[in-house]
Scaffold this motif. Structure first.
Motif, PDB file in Angstrom:
ATOM      1  N   PRO A 223       0.809  -1.227   0.000  1.00 29.40           N
ATOM      2  CA  PRO A 223       0.000   0.000   0.000  1.00 29.40           C
ATOM      3  C   PRO A 223       0.841   1.275   0.000  1.00 29.40           C
ATOM      4  N   MET A 224       1.951   1.272   0.722  1.00 32.02           N
ATOM      5  CA  MET A 224       2.809   2.454   0.764  1.00 32.02           C
ATOM      6  C   MET A 224       3.397   2.765  -0.614  1.00 32.02           C
ATOM      7  N   VAL A 225       3.679   1.724  -1.377  1.00 34.79           N
ATOM      8  CA  VAL A 225       4.199   1.913  -2.731  1.00 34.79           C
ATOM      9  C   VAL A 225       3.143   2.581  -3.604  1.00 34.79           C
ATOM     10  N   LEU A 226       1.920   2.107  -3.507  1.00 30.18           N
ATOM     11  CA  LEU A 226       0.835   2.669  -4.303  1.00 30.18           C
ATOM     12  C   LEU A 226       0.526   4.105  -3.877  1.00 30.18           C
ATOM     13  N   LEU A 227       0.572   4.375  -2.568  1.00 28.81           N
ATOM     14  CA  LEU A 227       0.307   5.724  -2.073  1.00 28.81           C
ATOM     15  C   LEU A 227       1.343   6.700  -2.615  1.00 28.81           C
ATOM     16  N   ALA A 228       2.611   6.330  -2.540  1.00 28.22           N
ATOM     17  CA  ALA A 228       3.678   7.194  -3.066  1.00 28.22           C
ATOM     18  C   ALA A 228       3.523   7.414  -4.566  1.00 28.22           C
ATOM     19  N   SER A 229       3.086   6.391  -5.278  1.00 27.96           N
ATOM     20  CA  SER A 229       2.905   6.497  -6.734  1.00 27.96           C
ATOM     21  C   SER A 229       1.744   7.427  -7.075  1.00 27.96           C
ATOM     22  N   ILE A 230       0.657   7.362  -6.299  1.00 27.85           N
ATOM     23  CA  ILE A 230      -0.493   8.249  -6.538  1.00 27.85           C
ATOM     24  C   ILE A 230      -0.100   9.705  -6.308  1.00 27.85           C
ATOM     25  N   ILE A 235      -1.118  13.383  -8.250  1.00 28.29           N
ATOM     26  CA  ILE A 235      -1.367  14.619  -7.506  1.00 28.29           C
ATOM     27  C   ILE A 235      -0.334  15.696  -7.846  1.00 28.29           C
ATOM     28  N   PHE A 236       0.933  15.323  -7.914  1.00 29.44           N
ATOM     29  CA  PHE A 236       1.992  16.287  -8.197  1.00 29.44           C
ATOM     30  C   PHE A 236       1.765  17.008  -9.539  1.00 29.44           C
ATOM     31  N   PRO A 237       1.494  16.292 -10.652  1.00 27.69           N
ATOM     32  CA  PRO A 237       1.245  16.995 -11.924  1.00 27.69           C
ATOM     33  C   PRO A 237       0.045  17.938 -11.857  1.00 27.69           C
ATOM     34  N   ILE A 238      -1.011  17.530 -11.134  1.00 24.61           N
ATOM     35  CA  ILE A 238      -2.191  18.394 -11.018  1.00 24.61           C
ATOM     36  C   ILE A 238      -1.849  19.663 -10.238  1.00 24.61           C
ATOM     37  N   VAL A 239      -1.105  19.509  -9.158  1.00 23.85           N
ATOM     38  CA  VAL A 239      -0.713  20.668  -8.336  1.00 23.85           C
ATOM     39  C   VAL A 239       0.135  21.646  -9.142  1.00 23.85           C
ATOM     40  N   ILE A 240       1.133  21.149  -9.849  1.00 24.12           N
ATOM     41  CA  ILE A 240       2.025  22.060 -10.578  1.00 24.12           C
ATOM     42  C   ILE A 240       1.315  22.689 -11.764  1.00 24.12           C
ATOM     43  N   GLN A 290       6.687   3.143  -9.899  1.00 21.13           N
ATOM     44  CA  GLN A 290       6.463   4.441 -10.532  1.00 21.13           C
ATOM     45  C   GLN A 290       6.965   4.462 -11.969  1.00 21.13           C
ATOM     46  N   THR A 291       8.108   3.854 -12.215  1.00 20.92           N
ATOM     47  CA  THR A 291       8.642   3.824 -13.577  1.00 20.92           C
ATOM     48  C   THR A 291       7.702   3.074 -14.510  1.00 20.92           C
ATOM     49  N   ALA A 292       7.184   1.938 -14.043  1.00 18.90           N
ATOM     50  CA  ALA A 292       6.247   1.160 -14.861  1.00 18.90           C
ATOM     51  C   ALA A 292       4.947   1.929 -15.083  1.00 18.90           C
ATOM     52  N   LEU A 293       4.393   2.511 -14.028  1.00 20.09           N
ATOM     53  CA  LEU A 293       3.119   3.227 -14.150  1.00 20.09           C
ATOM     54  C   LEU A 293       3.243   4.494 -14.992  1.00 20.09           C
ATOM     55  N   SER A 294       4.390   5.177 -14.888  1.00 13.45           N
ATOM     56  CA  SER A 294       4.547   6.447 -15.597  1.00 13.45           C
ATOM     57  C   SER A 294       4.533   6.266 -17.111  1.00 13.45           C
ATOM     58  N   PHE A 295       4.790   5.061 -17.567  1.00 17.97           N
ATOM     59  CA  PHE A 295       4.698   4.781 -19.001  1.00 17.97           C
ATOM     60  C   PHE A 295       3.277   5.073 -19.498  1.00 17.97           C
ATOM     61  N   PHE A 296       2.302   4.935 -18.613  1.00 19.02           N
ATOM     62  CA  PHE A 296       0.907   5.206 -18.967  1.00 19.02           C
ATOM     63  C   PHE A 296       0.435   6.557 -18.430  1.00 19.02           C
ATOM     64  N   THR A 297       0.815   6.885 -17.172  1.00 19.74           N
ATOM     65  CA  THR A 297       0.292   8.101 -16.555  1.00 19.74           C
ATOM     66  C   THR A 297       0.885   9.366 -17.166  1.00 19.74           C
TER      67      THR A 297
END
Length: 307
Positions: A223-230, A235-240, A290-297
């Motif tokens: 869960p901590m991995v998923l939380l950090a990834s979210i 959230i970070f791209p939306i904030v910036i 994060q590296t795997a997910l960022s390929f899509f996000t």
């Protein structure tokens, strides 16, 4: 969407090459340690210096970009710190929290530079370089401070600050900013030499990202991995993006801000986690996911927020 995907694809294929090379019996662990040291002490500082020393910031909304970059880091840092008490009540140990904080706030500037080069050329790289110039020192101070505070051990904070200030990446960035701001000329053969060295940094840096991934941790992420990834990828791209719009940043600079926020976390935080009592295994797992997910996000963030 296709243009963004095709610009990002070579980056992830290079990362995948690092995954493959690390797992074939050609190079031993000493080889990879040597590459990491070469990148950390020579290639990446040279890249930062050559990029920042001759970056043309005159056409950029430097103030808006700078404020958006630094305030977004402060917002995400505050959000991460706010999560400490509920996570503590849920049984999350302090070392794991420090890895959550690091992987939520840090960003892989060298991956962002490589993608910016594909998407927008020198103009895009100049924006990423400006964001790196603004954030590299505060980010390192924040993360070292959190690690020291939550380590539960007696640490010499002044010694840690000295380590941050003597960081070769910070020295390379500061030197580049100084030469640019004061218009200090660099003897052209010397600059060309540094540029030749710097060109090796992006490709090798992406291979090292792949080599450092722990694929087993990505199959059953905690869960901590998923939380950090979210936090980092959504959230970070939306904030910036919101801050960039508020400061009047538009067009390519706004796209580059979202790009910088949407790339995975940086690998150098793993070293800090090992040295200062953080959860290094969790950090590595987050980087992998994060590296795997960022390929899509990342393509989706660039398309939806700036398209």
């Amino acid at each position: 969407m296709l243009i963004i995907f095709e610009s990002v694809l070579p980056i992830f294929l290079t990362v995948a090459l690092g995954v493959v090379l690390k797992r074939i019996p050609i190079f031993d662990d000493g080889f990879w340690r040597g590459l990491n040291q070469l990148g950390y002490y020579v290639l990446f500082p040279a890249l930062l210096f050559t990029t920042l020393s001759r970056a043309d910031f005159s056409a950029l909304s430097a103030s808006g970009i700078g404020w958006s970059a630094i305030l977004s880091v402060l917002v995400i840092s505050a959000l991460s710190l706010f999560l400490w008490l509920p996570l503590k009540r849920a049984g999350v140990p302090a070392p794991a929290f420090t890895s959550l904080f690091q992987t939520s706030t840090r960003w892989n500037g060298f991956m962002a530079l490589a993608i910016a080069d594909k998407l927008a050329g020198l103009n895009g790289m100049a924006v990423i370089a400006l964001v790196m110039a603004v954030n590299i020192i505060p980010l390192n101070i924040l993360n070292v401070g959190v690690l020291v505070w939550f380590s539960g051990e007696n640490r010499d904070v002044r010694a840690m600050i000295r380590k941050v200030i003597s960081n070769p990446l910070i020295i390379g960035a500061l030197a580049g900013i100084l030469f640019n701001a004061l218009s200090i000329p660099v003897y052209e053969p010397i600059f060309v030499t540094l540029d030749l060295v710097a060109r090796a940094a992006l490709g090798m840096g992406l291979i090292l990202v792949g080599a450092g991934l722990v694929l087993a941790d990505a199959l059953k992420p905690r869960p901590m991995v998923l939380l950090a990834s979210i936090i980092k990828l959504i959230i970070f791209p939306i904030v910036i993006f919101a801050l960039g719009r508020a400061f009047g940043v538009t067009g390519v600079p706004l796209t580059m801000l979202v790009l910088g926020a949407g790339v995975p976390t940086a690998m150098n935080g793993y070293v800090l986690a090992r040295q200062l009592g953080g959860d290094a295994r969790l950090y590595s797992a987050v980087v992998t996911v994060q590296t795997a997910l960022s390929f899509f996000t990342l393509p989706l963030a660039l398309m939806w927020l700036t398209g």
